[in-house]
Motif scaffolding. Structure first.
Motif, PDB file in Angstrom:
ATOM      1  N   ILE A  43       0.838  -1.205   0.000  1.00 57.08           N
ATOM      2  CA  ILE A  43       0.000   0.000   0.000  1.00 57.08           C
ATOM      3  C   ILE A  43       0.871   1.253   0.000  1.00 57.08           C
ATOM      4  N   VAL A  44       1.913   1.278   0.849  1.00 60.06           N
ATOM      5  CA  VAL A  44       2.793   2.452   0.930  1.00 60.06           C
ATOM      6  C   VAL A  44       3.452   2.726  -0.420  1.00 60.06           C
ATOM      7  N   VAL A  45       4.008   1.686  -1.052  1.00 63.02           N
ATOM      8  CA  VAL A  45       4.705   1.849  -2.333  1.00 63.02           C
ATOM      9  C   VAL A  45       3.724   2.247  -3.434  1.00 63.02           C
ATOM     10  N   THR A  46       2.554   1.593  -3.463  1.00 61.64           N
ATOM     11  CA  THR A  46       1.562   1.898  -4.501  1.00 61.64           C
ATOM     12  C   THR A  46       1.103   3.346  -4.428  1.00 61.64           C
ATOM     13  N   VAL A  47       0.778   3.820  -3.230  1.00 61.67           N
ATOM     14  CA  VAL A  47       0.326   5.205  -3.063  1.00 61.67           C
ATOM     15  C   VAL A  47       1.460   6.178  -3.401  1.00 61.67           C
ATOM     16  N   THR A  48       2.688   5.805  -3.043  1.00 61.78           N
ATOM     17  CA  THR A  48       3.834   6.697  -3.282  1.00 61.78           C
ATOM     18  C   THR A  48       4.130   6.867  -4.763  1.00 61.78           C
ATOM     19  N   LEU A  53      -3.552   8.000  -7.202  1.00 62.90           N
ATOM     20  CA  LEU A  53      -3.930   7.932  -5.780  1.00 62.90           C
ATOM     21  C   LEU A  53      -3.298   9.095  -5.018  1.00 62.90           C
ATOM     22  N   ASN A  54      -3.665  10.310  -5.407  1.00 61.90           N
ATOM     23  CA  ASN A  54      -3.031  11.486  -4.811  1.00 61.90           C
ATOM     24  C   ASN A  54      -3.976  12.273  -3.900  1.00 61.90           C
ATOM     25  N   SER A  55      -5.120  11.682  -3.550  1.00 58.94           N
ATOM     26  CA  SER A  55      -6.051  12.377  -2.666  1.00 58.94           C
ATOM     27  C   SER A  55      -5.605  12.203  -1.217  1.00 58.94           C
ATOM     28  N   PRO A  56      -6.052  13.092  -0.308  1.00 64.78           N
ATOM     29  CA  PRO A  56      -5.686  12.979   1.113  1.00 64.78           C
ATOM     30  C   PRO A  56      -6.019  11.619   1.718  1.00 64.78           C
ATOM     31  N   MET A  57      -7.123  10.991   1.267  1.00 61.28           N
ATOM     32  CA  MET A  57      -7.523   9.701   1.805  1.00 61.28           C
ATOM     33  C   MET A  57      -6.411   8.670   1.643  1.00 61.28           C
ATOM     34  N   TYR A  58      -5.774   8.648   0.478  1.00 63.90           N
ATOM     35  CA  TYR A  58      -4.717   7.668   0.218  1.00 63.90           C
ATOM     36  C   TYR A  58      -3.410   8.048   0.913  1.00 63.90           C
ATOM     37  N   PHE A  59      -3.181   9.342   1.076  1.00 65.78           N
ATOM     38  CA  PHE A  59      -2.018   9.790   1.839  1.00 65.78           C
ATOM     39  C   PHE A  59      -2.110   9.272   3.274  1.00 65.78           C
ATOM     40  N   PHE A  60      -3.278   9.431   3.887  1.00 59.44           N
ATOM     41  CA  PHE A  60      -3.469   8.960   5.260  1.00 59.44           C
ATOM     42  C   PHE A  60      -3.442   7.435   5.336  1.00 59.44           C
ATOM     43  N   LEU A  61      -3.964   6.782   4.310  1.00 58.58           N
ATOM     44  CA  LEU A  61      -3.947   5.314   4.281  1.00 58.58           C
ATOM     45  C   LEU A  61      -2.511   4.794   4.223  1.00 58.58           C
ATOM     46  N   ALA A  62      -1.669   5.440   3.411  1.00 55.74           N
ATOM     47  CA  ALA A  62      -0.262   5.044   3.325  1.00 55.74           C
ATOM     48  C   ALA A  62       0.441   5.267   4.668  1.00 55.74           C
ATOM     49  N   CYS A  63       0.103   6.366   5.344  1.00 56.54           N
ATOM     50  CA  CYS A  63       0.688   6.654   6.662  1.00 56.54           C
ATOM     51  C   CYS A  63       0.240   5.609   7.681  1.00 56.54           C
ATOM     52  N   LEU A  64      -1.034   5.212   7.622  1.00 57.27           N
ATOM     53  CA  LEU A  64      -1.546   4.177   8.525  1.00 57.27           C
ATOM     54  C   LEU A  64      -0.816   2.858   8.291  1.00 57.27           C
ATOM     55  N   SER A  65      -0.598   2.512   7.031  1.00 61.60           N
ATOM     56  CA  SER A  65       0.107   1.270   6.706  1.00 61.60           C
ATOM     57  C   SER A  65       1.550   1.317   7.197  1.00 61.60           C
ATOM     58  N   PHE A  66       2.200   2.472   7.046  1.00 63.20           N
ATOM     59  CA  PHE A  66       3.571   2.623   7.534  1.00 63.20           C
ATOM     60  C   PHE A  66       3.627   2.449   9.053  1.00 63.20           C
ATOM     61  N   MET A 292      -8.134   1.373  -5.462  1.00 66.94           N
ATOM     62  CA  MET A 292      -6.853   0.907  -4.942  1.00 66.94           C
ATOM     63  C   MET A 292      -6.441  -0.399  -5.625  1.00 66.94           C
ATOM     64  N   LYS A 293      -7.378  -1.328  -5.782  1.00 71.54           N
ATOM     65  CA  LYS A 293      -7.072  -2.615  -6.420  1.00 71.54           C
ATOM     66  C   LYS A 293      -6.613  -2.425  -7.859  1.00 71.54           C
ATOM     67  N   ASN A 294      -7.350  -1.593  -8.616  1.00 71.49           N
ATOM     68  CA  ASN A 294      -7.002  -1.356 -10.019  1.00 71.49           C
ATOM     69  C   ASN A 294      -5.643  -0.681 -10.159  1.00 71.49           C
ATOM     70  N   THR A 295      -5.377   0.288  -9.283  1.00 67.91           N
ATOM     71  CA  THR A 295      -4.092   0.992  -9.335  1.00 67.91           C
ATOM     72  C   THR A 295      -2.944   0.056  -8.996  1.00 67.91           C
TER      73      THR A 295
END
Length: 308
Positions: A43-48, A53-66, A292-295
């Motif tokens: 998730i972290v690598v995909t969002v990065t 996936l540049n919306s705040p929702m995915y930024f926070f999701l990547a932070c949660l995964s980290f 997220m799955k498609n990306t």
């Protein structure tokens, strides 16, 4: 300041003393940890690397995964090692370090879940103002606030336990260092200290959980104004968040929002929120999120085709 104690190391009782059960648990927890690392880092690598996936929702999701990666790594490797080698020994300083890291990132995750609920509230209830309200610097500031909250929570926990006298038994009836099992070994009256620990950990869990329940209640109530497609997308996203909140906060509240005593069920509940929940978070967020799955598929297909 050096702690006033004669204890230089602790011994965990672990989850079981049965060698056969230890082998089974070793394989199981090793697989859990691998899935946790792979899922969250994916998730972290995909969002990065993704441009979509540049919306705040995915930024926070990547932070949660980290945070899940660090949080899980503070507990699982030691647990897996103990099950394999049967050592179950941890030095006093390593115990305090483990305590600090798990509460730092666990606390940060609690506050980040509030931020994610606020992000969904703005996206669903104030969609026209979303990009104005949730600017990049605002998102970074909210992340920093979450981390500072987790840091302060952890520092209070550590400073509470670090200076206490450990002068006798050093066997912790658990598989990792946590506040209540450690307080059982302190050779002084810990009633007042126990109240401080409950106030710091338990109240945070309960208050944040109530805030989240109210927040998602408001969000779900506001869905009546959306189109069918909008309702479906919002319910899918909020459903993921609510599932994570329930998995994390129900056992957390039971563990810390009570008198500072240990119970036989504590180990099982601890396994759930320290090992299983960090593993389930990526599954919950990706399986319910088609974007997220498609990306992920596109990003990793591109990586594989380039490597070929």
């Amino acid at each position: 300041m050096e702690p006033r104690n004669n204890v230089t190391f602790f011994v965990f009782t672990g989850l079981t003393q049965n060698p056969e059960e230890q082998k089974v648990l070793f394989v199981m927890f090793l697989l859990f940890y691998i899935f946790t690392m792979v899922g969250n880092l994916l998730i972290v690598v995909t969002v990065t690397v993704s441009k979509t996936l540049n919306s705040p929702m995915y930024f926070f999701l990547a932070c949660l995964s980290f945070m899940d990666v660090i949080y899980s790594s503070s507990i699982s490797p030691k647990l897996i090692s103990d099950l394999f080698f049967g050592e179950n020994i941890i030095s006093f300083q390593s115990c305090m370090t483990q305590l600090f890291i798990e509460h730092f990132f666990g606390g940060s995750e609690i506050f980040l879940l509030v931020v994610m609920a606020y992000d969904r509230y703005v996206a669903i209830c104030k969609p026209l103002h979303y990009l104005v309200i949730m600017k990049q610097r605002v998102c970074v500031a909210l992340l920093v606030v979450s981390m500072v909250g987790g840091f302060l929570h952890s520092v209070i926990q550590l400073s509470t336990i670090y200076g206490l006298p450990f002068c006798g038994p050093n066997v912790i009836d658990h598989f990792f260092c946590d506040m209540y099992p450690l307080l059982e070994l302190v050779c002084m009256d810990t009633y007042v200290i126990g109240l401080l620990v409950v106030a710091n950990g338990g109240l945070i869990c309960i208050i944040v959980f109530l805030v989240l329940v109210i927040s998602y209640g408001v969000i779900l109530y506001s869905l009546k104004n959306l189109s069918q497609e909008g309702k479906r997308k919002a319910l899918s996203t909020c459903g993921s968040h609510i599932t994570v909140v329930v998995f994390f906060f129900v056992p957390c509240s039971f563990m810390y929002a009570r008198p500072a005593k240990t119970f036989p069920i504590d180990k099982s509940l601890s396994v759930f929120y320290t090992v299983i929940t960090p593993m389930l978070n990526p599954l919950i967020y990706t399986l319910r999120n088609s974007e997220m799955k498609n990306t992920m598929k596109k990003v990793w297909r591109r990586k594989i085709s380039r490597s070929d």
